[in-house]
Design an enzyme around this catalytic site. Structure first.
Site: not given
Ligand code: PEP
Length: 245
Positions: A5-6, A90, A92, A168, A228
Site C-alpha cells: 500500500n503506497w 483502510h 486512514e 505506521g 505500507g
C-alpha cells in the site's frame, strides 16, 4: 499474497522507477505480489507492469457506477487500467475520510459485481485492544463488509487485519496475537459462508517489514501481508516477499 500500500507516495515517474526495481526481484515464493499506487499513478504503473507477474491494486473506489461525484473514481475506469484489487476501508480512510462499515460494504459489493477483488481492511483501535474487544470489533467489521456477498463471490475477497495502533507506528501485533485474531475473523466468515472461509486470504498489516515478516507469515492463519512503509523501498519489499520462516 504480499500487497504494497503506497498510500499518498510515489508520483507517476517515481512509480515507474520503483516498479522497474521490483520487476528485477526473483520471487522465491508462490505468493501473489500486488502493488497499490496512488490513483494518479495507476496509468503509469499499469504500462510498466505489462510484462510482469506483479498485480495492480487501487487504494479506494466509489460505490456508484458514474455520475455527479466530483473527485471520485469508478470501478470501470480502474478495470480499464488493468487494476485487479482494490483496498477498501483502510483505517486512514475510516479515520480521515468518513469511511464507515456501511460505505465499505457498498464498495465491497460494487467491486465484486464489477469483477474486481476487494482487500477489506479491519482492525481495532488501541483503546479497543486495551479493553479487550479486539475480536468483537474485527468480526463485526468483517461481517458488515461482507453483508450481501454471495457464496460464489466470497473466494475473491481478501481481508487485511490491520490493528490501527500498529499502522505506521513501528509496533506490530505479536505473531501469536495476529494469528489468533485472524483465526477469529475466519471463524466469523465461516459462520456465514461455511468452509469457503478457508479459501479467503486473510493478511496481516501493521508495521510489517523485512525483519518481522517471516515470523508473522509463518503463522498458520496468516495468508500474507499488507505492507505500507516497507513496500516503498525495493530492497525491503524484496525481503518481505522472499521472507525466511
Ligand atoms: C498500511 O498502511 O496498510 C500499513 C500496514 O502500513 P505500515 O506497514 O506502514 O504500518
Amino acid at each position: 499474497m504480499i500487497a504494497g500500500n503506497w498510500k499518498m507516495n510515489k508520483s507517476p515517474a517515481e512509480t515507474v522507477k520503483l516498479i522497474a526495481e521490483l520487476k528485477k526481484i526473483q520471487t522465491k515464493t508462490n505468493a501473489e505480489v500486488v502493488v497499490c499506487p496512488m490513483t494518479v499513478s495507476l496509468f503509469a504503473a499499469s504500462a510498466q507492469l505489462k510484462d510482469s507477474e506483479i498485480k495492480l491494486g487501487a487504494q479506494n473506489v466509489h460505490f456508484e457506477d458514474k455520475g455527479a461525484f466530483t473527485g471520485e473514481v469508478n470501478c470501470a475506469s480502474l478495470k480499464e487500467l488493468g487494476v485487479e484489487y482494490v483496498i477498501l476501508g483502510h483505517s486512514e480512510r475510516r479515520q480521515y475520510f468518513g469511511e464507515t462499515d456501511e460505505t465499505v460494504n457498498k464498495k465491497t459489493l460494487k467491486v465484486l459485481e464489477q469483477g474486481l477483488k476487494p482487500i477489506v481492511c479491519v482492525g481495532e483501535s488501541l483503546e479497543q485492544k486495551q479493553i479487550g474487544i479486539t475480536n468483537e470489533v474485527v468480526c463485526l467489521q468483517t461481517k458488515a463488509a461482507l453483508c450481501g456477498v454471495t457464496s460464489a463471490q466470497i473466494r475473491d475477497v481478501v481481508i487485511a487485519y490491520e490493528p490501527v495502533w500498529a499502522i505506521g507506528t513501528g509496533m506490530t501485533a505479536t505473531a501469536s496475537d495476529a494469528n489468533q485474531t485472524i483465526a477469529a475473523i475466519r471463524k466469523a466468515i465461516r459462520e456465514v459462508f461455511g468452509y469457503a472461509a478457508d479459501d479467503v486470504r486473510i493478511l496481516y498489516g501493521g508495521s510489517m517489514n523485512d525483519k518481522n515478516a517471516g515470523e508473522l507469515m509463518s503463522q498458520p492463519e496468516i495468508d500474507g501481508g499488507l505492507i505500507g512503509g516497507a513496500s516503498l523501498i525495493a530492497e525491503k519489499f524484496e525481503k518481505v516477499i522472499n521472507y525466511n520462516r
